[in-house]
Scaffold this active site. Structure first.
Site, mmCIF file in Angstrom:
data_model
loop_
_atom_site.group_PDB
_atom_site.id
_atom_site.type_symbol
_atom_site.label_atom_id
_atom_site.label_comp_id
_atom_site.label_asym_id
_atom_site.label_seq_id
_atom_site.Cartn_x
_atom_site.Cartn_y
_atom_site.Cartn_z
ATOM 1 N N GLU A 25 -14.944 95.839 63.822
ATOM 2 C CA GLU A 25 -14.275 94.837 65.220
ATOM 3 C C GLU A 25 -15.371 95.995 65.880
ATOM 4 O O GLU A 25 -14.946 95.824 67.583
ATOM 5 C CB GLU A 25 -13.301 95.512 65.416
ATOM 6 C CG GLU A 25 -12.432 94.700 64.545
ATOM 7 C CD GLU A 25 -10.527 94.969 64.824
ATOM 8 O OE1 GLU A 25 -10.306 94.239 64.701
ATOM 9 O OE2 GLU A 25 -10.277 95.974 65.350
ATOM 10 N N ASP A 64 -4.083 93.714 57.509
ATOM 11 C CA ASP A 64 -3.468 95.171 59.395
ATOM 12 C C ASP A 64 -2.602 94.840 59.451
ATOM 13 O O ASP A 64 -2.302 93.918 60.309
ATOM 14 C CB ASP A 64 -5.138 93.744 60.155
ATOM 15 C CG ASP A 64 -4.325 94.228 61.381
ATOM 16 O OD1 ASP A 64 -4.396 95.889 61.650
ATOM 17 O OD2 ASP A 64 -5.203 94.210 62.567
ATOM 18 N N GLU A 111 2.625 95.569 66.550
ATOM 19 C CA GLU A 111 1.828 94.553 66.771
ATOM 20 C C GLU A 111 2.084 93.078 66.113
ATOM 21 O O GLU A 111 1.719 91.660 66.983
ATOM 22 C CB GLU A 111 0.259 94.663 66.347
ATOM 23 C CG GLU A 111 -0.685 93.680 66.919
ATOM 24 C CD GLU A 111 -2.060 94.598 66.579
ATOM 25 O OE1 GLU A 111 -2.334 95.618 65.889
ATOM 26 O OE2 GLU A 111 -2.963 93.907 66.442
#
Lengths: 725, 725
Positions: A306, A380, A408
């Site tokens: 990322e 993820d 998240e």
């Protein structure tokens, strides 16, 4: 003293006192007065405390025990040099305590961090001994003992031996130096870098207490998206001040290392891990870190992922990068936790396959003090993923588990989702790499591949859900996820249900009328979230950037794997990501081939794969018949609706608890459950509206149509949702 | 019940209970048990409470009184329908309470928000009556009464009448929608926009209580650097939910209006205030706001200042802009607070002169429901400034005072700087515009210029220092600045010393051995900060951007007035900004001419201007002789050193209080004072090192040389200092 008299009096002191006392700050360490009529164990078994020893950690253990027992018993427990009769409680190590020394070799099995809690005669009197080989083991034993009392267990006839299943049990704080917490939903970072090192917030001590109470022994202070500034002398002074607070609680400090720090801080032209100047810079930097923090734990590194810099920028491997840092840390006993969460910005391969492809060829190439840190699933932290194929595929490399505690992808702070069951499912998953029973838990504890455990490097990391909010985690029930993570890091074979039971009793109440329904609610909560967000193996349907709410329609982002549409691949015919083998040059990504053959065969077969992972591995016709007898389309709609119904039931369950829990926490949980129900409906309606636009099939009988047209859901914007990266 | 018994018992409950109780959350509303042996007033004068009435505000008043009295007296005070004998306490309005109704016309002077506290017979018994014409007046009276008890004043023979000196008493929150607080040093914004409107944090209620306790009646929820999103329907729902919590406490909600909102939200091509489409857009938007919040207070606007959009973008005046909004608000009773804090990015005129130049010509051109909000000084909340020349210069316009409570330029959260004296100094400043006694206080209360007070628009705004930190303001002593602001907004003639005395007694202790030295410490603290930061009329010497620490050497920023060097103008000959009249085409900016002639003559004369403003108005030789007999250079060095010495004395004063205050607050204050002393030295050393590089003069005898060379101070970087704009 009459308890009722006291309580009545305290009530008259006004709201502020009682309000402060039940705002969640005390976590599972509340130690409220017990009803001695129904639980008289303390009076019998903890009449006096014999706790010699002068180390900071033994002092902490003694103080915690006195605090806990005084709270529970409603009066101080005498601290004495020698017991006056039966019912004394002894704590210590063979060095600090003659009673413990008398245990002799039977203490050996407790190892370096474990402990024994044993009912045994001491000096001719029945007594209880909390014993360990190390001061920190004593503290862990003290917290275990207090937990027994907090949960109203018998305190006599005990013979407990407990040792940790992993050596490195850490929280990863994705906390920036400006106190923003990436994916944080509980306020700012608890680390007040600006006022450090001079102001040591008492909260740091309470953080350390809480961590130690569940056996955590490390904390990574800084974000994996790292900032080289954290390695400057001023910031090392600050980290050292924190380390000083955490040390007596056995919590070691770790930092994230930005791979390009030699350029940014050192003024070098390169960060190539094979460059001698770079290696010298890191060696000097690490030596400097240890001058600040003599027991520094080591580095956590996110590299070439990322957009983060890494060794591949110089055509070197992850092993080259990790080993360079490891070499600098090794003389000091430090370790490297090197993350396997990588996916390339150029690679067009199925994202689920990339970490395996990059890391498996490096097995055996990492230095002894490197652990590769692997997220539980291949993508993820989705509500449900299969286990990562890396587990079991790198027998020569210690693999750490990386779980996410912060939610998240699971509703932020307001959704009640107990993650103990998610962790348990991942740890219990059978990789079959060495036959039946080759669980992920055995991979990470080193039980499966003895050859790498020579160095004893095993570990589990949890991405923290802790912030400056008064209740630490943003919601009262999110505290349970911090708690469950710690308990499972200590014992990866522990039961999520047992852990939740302990947590409820310690955090709220031992009233069985409270414990049973609340436990059921927690145990079903993660499955409910899967159902109202991403049922049947779907994943990654959330809003872009902030990850708040549903956005399965997004398909216009630059990189294919940033788009929800990449993951669900819904079209007029069906839905799901084909990860089976390619047939005649057509078909799946063959991600299944990364698993052991026995597992791969199951995952590859749309009729054998568990339905809860069906769409992860297969693109399936809307009309396919499911186990329920419903078509896939009808089943999908049913699942979304069922998720909402379970949340509605959770609300009813909680509302029925009014009066069995303090008003302040009751009200927040009730309000958050109302938000969760509303947002579960939003997920359901938005996803059904969108998928129906592709499936073109009618809703099954009884299913409520979406409250708004698809365009409404697509129009919603949340520019200030918390926790952005 | 024996108090000592209770306290001993509470102590044994462990740290968590007592810790929570003294963490500062309760502010000045702690209501701890009084020693009835030394203060028996409550037993005599508050034996029973007669408090009929059903409105939300009367309910709040009743509950607060019961909470306060129960805490102070250690037992609930009976709430009765009619008194059984002497010593009853009556509260209410003529509508709610027959006892109050019996006051008849004598209540008239209390006005709309004021109250009476009177010892008088009721039903033949000696009693006390807290009476007002409005429910909110009753609540204000209740807080006043509780303050009397909290500060151990007599409760008998009372005849108090109190009415507010200003009508609009508001906190300005520079809070962004992502919870970042611009110039905030107390954590995040207390407004959790993401969870609003569904989750109403109990903290909102406690905020409202605290505001009401000091007479504040409004809050601007959003940053003056405004975001149009706050005017969207979703955010109006959120603001309305907050308004619902604050309403019973008399705290009205205001919002900031981004001038370009018609473009950003409405899709218009212009935000020209004379454009009919723009006017219609604002009218509709305001109507919409009032549908959400029927008692919405109005808008605060920062326009054409520091890059914010405004009417000048369309060649219109501030009056054009303000009046457009005022027209939309007028039918609903709303107001516009239009900030005079403007300085142009093109104007090369002395920044201190610009607001006056732009606004004075507009006097009389503003609509009746517009107030122009003026910072106390002509620049920007510096440790010391002269009063703004706008005060007194716009007799046809209501001018609101804008004070800063958050310590942007005064050491952030860790410096103990009591701002009551700063506020008092500004309010007491004599403008002389209508002869002696034309104080700034009389300007803002409307006493000076009766002709504008027809509309009754008077006000005072304080830029809040409130955040998510447990103690609200980032430090315990910063609570005093919130407190003092509120008290002075209610009574601009109040004494900063009296206010500090009340605050100390309510917040910490009535022990005279504590009150006297701590009061001295507070009263001297602002002058100390002036001395160690910007003595003798210096200003704006702080670090760029974050405003943390000294940086007088900065002179390379794009705009001249961004540079500290612009303000101090030090060179080899001397130091200071010449704002006197130009002589022979040379010389000063003539900012002095913006003041009334009598004042201007004093400011213009370097021998008459007060030395504490000398360098604000004059560029003076390093060798000039000061009142002390020292040269200016020696005096400057002496002042810097003296500021540090006072802080050292503050530390000693506080350290001597150990044991007179709870350990938790004692420790934080002590730690912060240590930081303050360290940073005061840093200011002193950095400024002396820099100015000496220009003055080239030796340090006077006894002055310690800077600890480091100038380059060291210049090298310091603080990229993550809190509160950035």
């Amino acid at each position: 003293m009459k308890n009722r008299f006291l309580l009545a009096f305290v009530a008259t002191l006004g709201l502020s006192l009682s309000a402060a006392a039940e705002d969640g700050y005390d976590l599972w360490l509340r130690y409220p007065l017990v009803d001695s009529a129904t639980y008289a164990e303390l009076q019998t078994h903890a009449r006096e405390l014999v706790a010699p020893g002068t180390s900071a950690t033994l002092e902490v253990a003694r103080r915690e025990l006195m605090r806990g027992l005084a709270g529970l018993a409603g009066k101080p427990v005498p601290l004495v040099d020698s017991a006056s009769g039966p019912g004394a409680l002894y704590i210590g190590t063979p060095q600090s305590s003659p009673a413990v020394a008398s245990l002799g070799s039977s203490l050996r099995r407790a190892g370096a961090e474990g402990y024994i809690i044993r009912s045994m005669p001491v000096g001719g009197h029945p007594a209880t001994v909390i014993a360990a080989n190390s001061d920190i083991g004593v503290l862990y034993g003290v917290f275990h003992y207090l937990r027994l009392a907090q949960t109203r267990q018998p305190l006599g006839h005990r013979a407990i031996l407990s040792t940790p299943g992993t050596r490195i049990r850490v929280l990863d704080h994705w906390d920036n130096l400006d106190r923003h917490v990436e994916r944080g939903y509980a306020g700012e970072s608890i680390w007040d870098w600006h006022k450090l090192p001079d102001w040591l917030d008492p909260r740091y001590t309470d953080y350390a207490r809480a961590c130690a109470s569940i056996g955590l022994n490390g904390t990574v202070l800084t974000n994996v998206n790292a900032n080289a500034t954290s390695l400057t002398p001023d910031y090392l002074d600050k980290a050292a001040a924190l380390a000083g607070v955490l040390r007596p609680y056995g919590v070691r400090v770790y930092l994230t290392a930005r791979f390009s720090a030699p350029i940014e801080l050192g003024g070098l032209k390169t960060a190539d891990p094979l460059d001698p100047g770079v290696r010298a810079w890191w060696k000097a930097k690490v030596d400097e870190v240890y001058r600040h923090i003599p027991d520094f734990g080591g580095f956590l590194v996110k590299a070439n992922s990322e957009g983060q810099p890494g060794p591949q920028d110089y055509h070197r491997t992850h092993a080259d990068g990790a080993n360079m840092l490891a070499e600098a840390l090794a003389p000091h006993g430090g370790i490297v936790m090197w993350r396997a969460f990588v996916y390339s910005s150029e690679n067009t391969e199925d994202r689920a396959k990339q970490a395996y492809a990059e890391f498996v060829p490096l097995d055996g190439k990492f230095a002894d003090n490197v652990l590769v840190q692997v997220k539980n699933g291949p993508i993820d932290f989705q509500p449900r993923e299969p286990f990562s194929p890396l587990f079991g595929a790198m027998p020569k490399t210690p693999l750490m588990m990386e779980f996410q505690i912060t939610k998240e992808y699971l509703g932020f702070a307001t959704h009640l989702v107990y993650l103990g069951t998610l962790y348990e499912e991942a740890l219990a998953a059978d990789t079959w790499v060495a036959g039946k029973g080759s669980t992920v838990a055995k991979v990470i504890t080193g039980q499966l591949h003895g050859n790498f455990s020579l160095t004893g490097q095993t570990g589990m990391a949890g991405v923290a859900n802790i912030g400056s909010d008064r209740n630490w985690s943003g919601s009262h029930f999110d505290q349970a996820n911090w708690y469950a993570f710690g308990r499972l890091a200590w014992d990866p074979a522990a039961s999520a249900r047992d852990i939740a039971t302990d947590w409820i009793r310690m955090t709220f109440s031992n009233d069985p009328q409270f414990v049973a329904p609340v436990l059921d609610m927690m145990m079903g909560s993660r499955e409910a979230a899967v159902d109202y967000m991403t049922p049947l193996g779907l994943a990654h349907l959330m809003g872009t950037g902030h990850h708040y709410g549903p956005a399965p329609w997004v398909s216009d982002l630059k990189r294919p794997e940033w788009n929800p549409a990449y993951y669900h691949r819904a079209d007029a015919a069906g839905i799901g990501f084909d990860r089976g083998p390619a047939v005649d040059g057509k078909g799946g990504s063959n991600a299944v081939a990364q698993y052991a053959p026995k597992v791969a065969r199951v995952f590859a077969d749309p009729h054998k794969v568990p339905e809860n992972l069906l769409l992860w591995f297969h693109h399936v016709s809307w009309d396919r018949r499911m186990a329920s007898g419903r078509t896939l389309w009808d089943e999908l709609v049913w699942r979304y609706g069922h998720g909402v119904e379970v949340v509605s039931q959770m609300r009813r369950t909680w509302d029925a608890q009014q009066g069995r829990v303090d008003a302040q926490r009751f009200a927040q949980v009730a309000a958050f459950l109302a938000i969760q129900e509303q947002e579960a409906r939003w997920w359901r309606d938005a996803c059904i509206a969108y998928f129906q636009s592709l499936s073109r099939r009618p809703l099954p009988a009884g299913a409520a149509p979406p409250a708004h047209p698809l365009e409404y859901y697509q129009s919603l914007q949340f520019p200030y949702a918390p926790g952005r990266g």
